[in-house]
Write a protein that holds these residues in place. Structure first.
Motif, mmCIF file in Angstrom:
data_model
loop_
_atom_site.group_PDB
_atom_site.id
_atom_site.type_symbol
_atom_site.label_atom_id
_atom_site.label_comp_id
_atom_site.label_asym_id
_atom_site.label_seq_id
_atom_site.Cartn_x
_atom_site.Cartn_y
_atom_site.Cartn_z
ATOM 1 N N LEU A 79 0.636 -1.502 0.316
ATOM 2 C CA LEU A 79 -0.078 -0.287 -0.194
ATOM 3 C C LEU A 79 0.772 0.751 0.130
ATOM 4 O O LEU A 79 1.408 1.358 1.090
ATOM 5 N N ASN A 80 0.887 1.638 -1.163
ATOM 6 C CA ASN A 80 1.618 3.469 -1.457
ATOM 7 C C ASN A 80 3.273 2.973 -1.035
ATOM 8 O O ASN A 80 3.463 3.302 -0.539
ATOM 9 N N GLY A 81 3.337 1.668 -2.059
ATOM 10 C CA GLY A 81 4.996 1.416 -1.346
ATOM 11 C C GLY A 81 5.138 0.396 -0.839
ATOM 12 O O GLY A 81 6.375 0.240 -0.578
ATOM 13 N N THR A 82 4.068 0.363 0.488
ATOM 14 C CA THR A 82 4.442 0.021 1.927
ATOM 15 C C THR A 82 4.460 -1.831 1.938
ATOM 16 O O THR A 82 3.121 -2.094 1.724
ATOM 17 N N GLU A 83 5.357 -2.773 2.230
ATOM 18 C CA GLU A 83 4.275 -4.051 2.076
ATOM 19 C C GLU A 83 3.872 -4.286 3.941
ATOM 20 O O GLU A 83 4.402 -3.707 5.061
ATOM 21 N N ILE A 84 2.296 -4.511 3.404
ATOM 22 C CA ILE A 84 2.044 -4.962 4.317
ATOM 23 C C ILE A 84 1.261 -6.253 5.024
ATOM 24 O O ILE A 84 0.666 -6.298 5.549
ATOM 25 N N LEU A 85 1.641 -6.947 4.093
ATOM 26 C CA LEU A 85 1.488 -8.562 3.716
ATOM 27 C C LEU A 85 2.231 -9.200 2.797
ATOM 28 O O LEU A 85 2.873 -8.760 1.829
ATOM 29 N N GLN A 86 2.599 -10.265 3.664
ATOM 30 C CA GLN A 86 3.639 -11.382 2.613
ATOM 31 C C GLN A 86 2.952 -12.635 2.982
ATOM 32 O O GLN A 86 3.182 -12.796 4.193
ATOM 33 N N VAL A 87 2.879 -13.575 2.198
ATOM 34 C CA VAL A 87 2.290 -15.062 2.300
ATOM 35 C C VAL A 87 2.422 -16.045 1.605
ATOM 36 O O VAL A 87 2.731 -15.192 0.249
ATOM 37 N N SER A 88 3.379 -16.870 2.304
ATOM 38 C CA SER A 88 4.529 -18.090 1.164
ATOM 39 C C SER A 88 3.348 -19.132 2.012
ATOM 40 O O SER A 88 4.350 -20.001 1.097
ATOM 41 N N GLU A 89 2.895 -19.657 3.067
ATOM 42 C CA GLU A 89 2.183 -21.089 3.250
ATOM 43 C C GLU A 89 0.510 -21.088 2.502
ATOM 44 O O GLU A 89 0.580 -20.312 3.228
ATOM 45 N N PHE A 90 -0.260 -21.524 1.460
ATOM 46 C CA PHE A 90 -1.167 -21.838 1.542
ATOM 47 C C PHE A 90 -2.032 -23.131 1.778
ATOM 48 O O PHE A 90 -1.159 -24.026 1.529
#
Length: 361
Positions: A79-90
């Motif tokens: 959001l606006n260049g800032t990472e707010i969520l990262q997901v690597s397991e599903f």
């Protein structure tokens, strides 16, 4: 042995199905067969979304879906260049459905970027531009309601979404921005919280479509228990509507004082000529002693009045007399309406003319 055989048969049915076929639809994937990049669908916010709330900051519910033909490796939300969520397991490695709540979204323009990668290194990025609009501050003294019709049906003072009945729409060429476009059966309703005051005024712009030959425009009336399917109880609230007068359309107002109804019909002075296809400013004011109706800032009807009775008037209809003023056929208008404002005072003629000068096309 008999019990053991039954157990083995049951296992066989579970593994292969009753017809002997394998029931799991997972198919082994050969190396190098991952041909498609992931897909990213952002359900909210959408491109151009305007978020209006009465607070300076709000929560943002980001809703999206990521899919891949083989396997998703990672999803990153910025959001606006800032990472707010990262997901690597599903849990489901081919489809990821997520609603992520971002706190403290401030006013202004925002850019949401969602990037998805699969195991083969292919990636897809989707971008949405949206805005959190500053809370609306009333422009005029005693203004308690404002519907600008600029692409939505949000009343800005209470931040209340109108209930949509039928299929009204929007005209691109309003007085200011877009305008309400009436339809054959469409109209809006809103609750009357904060509107049922001792004094009341409404102002708006109207471009009349003479078909149908009569229609409701703005109504705050009570239910009619004796005639629930064809309502027309006029002892309380008001009804602003139009009717054909030869080739003209005549604006009329009916107001209830609790024991009966009072008519404010200006005759020919209250006529609008549909052939001109022009915006006309309509206003009316109600006090404890007087009612006045205005076209383009000029009085077309007025008279003494003992005060409005709001008993049972919990619903405002915009663009139709329905549901509470329908017996005489004053249903949906197919005309245009723009810049609807309501006040908790009886506006003077000078105040109405000031609004016209500020908004006129």
């Amino acid at each position: 042995m008999k019990k053991l055989n039954i157990y083995l048969i049951a296992l066989g049915l579970i593994a292969f199905g009753c017809d002997g076929t394998y029931t799991d639809d997972i198919v082994p994937v050969a190396p190098g067969s991952d041909e498609a990049a992931p897909t990213v669908v952002i359900n909210f916010p959408l491109e151009g979304t305007q978020i209006r709330v009465p607070d300076e900051t709000t929560t943002l519910n980001i809703n999206f879906v990521v899919s891949d033909d083989i396997e998703i490796e990672s999803v990153v939300v910025r959001l606006n260049g800032t990472e707010i969520l990262q997901v690597s397991e599903f849990l489901d490695y081919r489809r990821f459905v997520k609603t992520f709540v971002h706190e403290q979204l401030g006013n202004g323009n925002h850019v949401l970027v969602i990037e998805a990668k699969d195991l083969s290194g292919k990636s897809t990025t989707e971008t949405v531009n949206f805005e959190k609009v500053e809370p609306y501050s009333p422009v005029y003294d005693n203004e308690v309601f404002y519907l600008p019709f600029d692409g939505d049906y949000l009343e800005l003072v209470s931040v209340e979404e109108a209930t949509i009945v039928g299929s009204p729409g929007f005209a691109t060429a309003g007085v200011v921005g877009r305008a309400y476009q009436g339809s054959s059966s469409g109209y809006l309703t809103l609750p009357t919280t904060g509107l049922t005051n001792d004094e009341f005024s409404a102002v708006f712009w109207y471009k009349v479509n003479p078909s149908p030959d009569r229609a409701g425009i703005l109504v705050m009336g009570p239910p009619d228990p004796n005639n629930p399917t064809n309502q027309n109880f006029r002892n309380h609230g008001f009804r602003l509507f139009r009717e054909a007068a030869g080739s003209m359309q005549r604006i009329k107002l009916n107001v209830g004082n609790g024991s009966g109804d009072n008519w404010f019909d200006g005759g020919a002075a209250a006529d609008i000529d549909p052939s001109k296809n022009e915006w006309v400013h309509i206003a009316f004011s109600i006090s404890g002693s007087n009612v006045a109706v205005y076209l383009d800032g000029e009085v077309v009807s007025q008279g003494s009045f003992s005060g409005i009775d709001w008993t049972g008037c919990d619903l405002l209809s915009v663009g139709s007399g329905a549901p509470r003023f329908s017996e005489w056929g004053h249903l949906s208008t197919q005309s245009l309406i723009d810049e609807l404002r309501i006040f908790n005072k009886a506006l003077t003629q000078t105040e109405i003319q000031t609004i016209i000068e500020a908004e006129k096309p």
